[in-house]
Design an enzyme around this catalytic site. Structure first.
Site, short mmCIF file in Angstrom:
data_model
loop_
_atom_site.label_atom_id
_atom_site.label_comp_id
_atom_site.label_asym_id
_atom_site.label_seq_id
_atom_site.Cartn_x
_atom_site.Cartn_y
_atom_site.Cartn_z
NE ARG A 54 -2.16 -2.10 3.24
CZ ARG A 54 -2.68 -2.46 4.42
NH1 ARG A 54 -3.89 -2.10 4.74
NH2 ARG A 54 -1.95 -3.17 5.28
CB VAL A 111 7.64 -9.92 0.35
CG1 VAL A 111 8.09 -8.67 1.08
CG2 VAL A 111 6.44 -10.56 1.01
CG ASN A 144 6.64 -6.73 10.30
OD1 ASN A 144 6.21 -7.23 11.34
ND2 ASN A 144 5.90 -5.91 9.55
CE1 TYR A 156 1.14 -16.28 10.60
CE2 TYR A 156 0.62 -17.14 12.79
CZ TYR A 156 1.17 -16.15 11.98
OH TYR A 156 1.76 -15.05 12.55
CG LEU A 186 -4.05 -11.87 21.77
CD1 LEU A 186 -4.85 -12.65 20.72
CD2 LEU A 186 -4.82 -11.82 23.09
CG PHE A 194 -2.34 -11.20 12.81
CD1 PHE A 194 -1.32 -11.71 12.03
CD2 PHE A 194 -3.06 -12.08 13.61
CE1 PHE A 194 -1.03 -13.07 12.02
CE2 PHE A 194 -2.78 -13.44 13.61
CZ PHE A 194 -1.76 -13.93 12.83
P1 NDP Z 1 -0.64 -6.46 10.00
O1 NDP Z 1 -1.65 -7.17 9.17
O2 NDP Z 1 -1.07 -5.33 10.86
O3 NDP Z 1 0.57 -5.97 9.07
C1 NDP Z 1 1.13 -6.84 8.12
C2 NDP Z 1 2.05 -6.08 7.19
O4 NDP Z 1 2.60 -7.02 6.25
C3 NDP Z 1 1.36 -5.00 6.41
O5 NDP Z 1 2.16 -3.84 6.42
C4 NDP Z 1 1.27 -5.56 5.00
O6 NDP Z 1 1.43 -4.50 4.06
C5 NDP Z 1 2.49 -6.48 4.95
N1 NDP Z 1 2.32 -7.54 3.96
C6 NDP Z 1 1.47 -8.59 4.00
N2 NDP Z 1 1.58 -9.32 2.88
C7 NDP Z 1 2.52 -8.71 2.11
C8 NDP Z 1 3.06 -8.98 0.83
N3 NDP Z 1 2.68 -10.03 0.10
N4 NDP Z 1 4.00 -8.15 0.34
C9 NDP Z 1 4.41 -7.07 1.05
N5 NDP Z 1 3.93 -6.77 2.28
C10 NDP Z 1 2.99 -7.58 2.79
O7 NDP Z 1 0.04 -7.62 10.89
P2 NDP Z 1 1.10 -7.56 12.08
O8 NDP Z 1 1.80 -6.27 12.13
O9 NDP Z 1 0.44 -8.06 13.29
O10 NDP Z 1 2.09 -8.72 11.60
C11 NDP Z 1 3.44 -8.50 11.23
C12 NDP Z 1 4.18 -9.83 11.34
O11 NDP Z 1 4.12 -10.31 12.67
C13 NDP Z 1 3.62 -10.94 10.47
O12 NDP Z 1 4.70 -11.68 9.94
C14 NDP Z 1 2.82 -11.78 11.45
O13 NDP Z 1 2.71 -13.11 11.04
C15 NDP Z 1 3.65 -11.64 12.70
N6 NDP Z 1 2.95 -11.87 13.95
C16 NDP Z 1 1.79 -11.20 14.26
C17 NDP Z 1 1.17 -11.45 15.48
C18 NDP Z 1 -0.13 -10.83 15.87
O14 NDP Z 1 -0.84 -11.40 16.73
N7 NDP Z 1 -0.48 -9.67 15.36
C19 NDP Z 1 1.77 -12.36 16.47
C20 NDP Z 1 2.96 -13.02 16.01
C21 NDP Z 1 3.53 -12.75 14.82
P3 NDP Z 1 0.60 -4.31 2.70
O15 NDP Z 1 -0.73 -4.96 2.93
O16 NDP Z 1 0.53 -2.83 2.52
O17 NDP Z 1 1.44 -4.99 1.69
C1 8X3 Z 2 0.08 -14.60 15.63
C2 8X3 Z 2 -0.28 -15.17 16.96
O1 8X3 Z 2 -1.63 -16.99 18.12
O2 8X3 Z 2 -2.70 -15.81 16.28
O3 8X3 Z 2 1.20 -15.18 15.12
O4 8X3 Z 2 -0.96 -17.41 15.85
S1 8X3 Z 2 -1.44 -16.40 16.78
#
Ligand code: NDP
Ligand code: 8X3
Length: 252
Positions: free
Chosen positions: A35, A58, A84, A150, A182, A187
């Site tokens: 975005r 990515v 990330n 996942y 969490l 997400f």
């Molecule tokens: P969000 O959904 O808030 O943010 C995810 C980010 O990833 C966005 O900026 C999105 O940007 C980007 N993204 C997703 N797919 C693509 C793609 N194909 N190409 C480029 N960018 C991409 O999630 P979180 O910030 O919570 O998650 C970040 C990371 O942390 C992830 O890897 C997630 O698995 C991990 N995580 C999250 C947890 C949670 O509970 N929230 C817990 C543990 C791990 P855009 O859409 O603009 O491309």
């Molecule tokens: C994100 C945390 O518990 O939803 O990675 O898998 S959980």
């Protein structure tokens, strides 16, 4: 001299919080995501911070490689890469999960992370300096119903991070896998394909981790003394813990 950090998934959640944190701390930022308008908004809101934006998916290997090869000189010595960008899609059992969701998670969380790492690592090795920070998850350590692919992708991230450390043992490059539980961001909205009400229920009655909590950890692991490598940080909110083993008992 300002250090340079590249953050994927900088348009929301953890990536956006890391961008804010490192901007405040005076770093040069390379922020990436699909975005582009959000990346430009961030850049306009921080006129005094050197920021380079990359709009890419990515999963697009060629575009990832090209974007890194064509970085402006001011940004091309990356000190920290935060892998990330990632997502969960769906929470169905394996027998009924959507194969497209599975492929998207594998392509993003595994292959996207590999494309980024492989594009940036040679420069780090050449400079004998750098830090790769991967966003794993507690889902890579513990099973839960519907976590199937996942969790599998995050288990990959964990083991790949460990294996990177062994490949890089003769260098000064650091590798850290951060494994949150969490945490409230976009997400769950993404996981439930845009169903905001369903996403809200995930956090109802809890005090989840915030993206700022994760940004604090990312900042901390980059700022320990140079000879220290934080291999793994597993972090949950206080309201979360692990469950017992599931045992199905026959009736009668
Ligand atoms: P969000 O959904 O808030 O943010 C995810 C980010 O990833 C966005 O900026 C999105 O940007 C980007 N993204 C997703 N797919 C693509 C793609 N194909 N190409 C480029 N960018 C991409 O999630 P979180 O910030 O919570 O998650 C970040 C990371 O942390 C992830 O890897 C997630 O698995 C991990 N995580 C999250 C947890 C949670 O509970 N929230 C817990 C543990 C791990 P855009 O859409 O603009 O491309
Ligand atoms: C994100 C945390 O518990 O939803 O990675 O898998 S959980």
């Amino acid at each position: 001299m300002r250090k340079t950090i590249l953050i994927t998934g900088a348009t929301a959640g953890f990536g956006l919080a890391c961008s804010n944190r490192f901007a405040e701390e005076g770093w040069k930022l390379i922020i990436a995501g699909r975005r582009g308008e959000r990346l430009e908004e961030f850049k306009s809101a921080h006129p005094d911070v050197p920021i380079h934006t990359i709009v890419f998916d990515v999963r697009d290997r060629e575009r990832v490689e090209q974007s890194i090869a064509e970085l402006p000189e001011q940004f091309n010595a990356i000190d920290v890469l935060v892998n990330n960008a990632g997502l969960a899609l769906g929470l169905s059992g394996s027998q009924e999960a959507d194969m497209d969701d599975w492929e998207t998670m594998v392509d993003t969380n595994i292959k996207g992370l590999l494309y980024m790492t492989r594009a940036i690592l040679p420069g780090m090795v050449q400079r004998d300096q750098g830090h790769i920070i991967n966003l794993g998850s507690v889902a890579g350590n513990y099973p839960y119903p519907g976590g199937n692919v996942y969790g599998g992708t995050k288990a990959f991230v964990k083991q790949f991070s460990n294996n990177l450390l062994t490949d890089l043992v003769k260098t000064r490059i650091r590798v850290t896998n951060i494994e949150p539980g969490l945490a409230e961001s976009e997400f769950s909205i993404v996981r439930f394909h845009g169903d905001v009400d369903k996403a809200k229920q995930v956090y109802q009655g809890t005090k989840p981790l915030t993206p700022a909590d994760i940004a604090d950890i990312v900042y901390w692991v980059t700022n320990v003394p140079q000879h220290v490598n934080i291999n793994t940080v597993e972090v949950m909110p206080v309201c979360q813990s692990c469950g017992p083993f599931l045992i199905h008992r026959e009736e009668g």
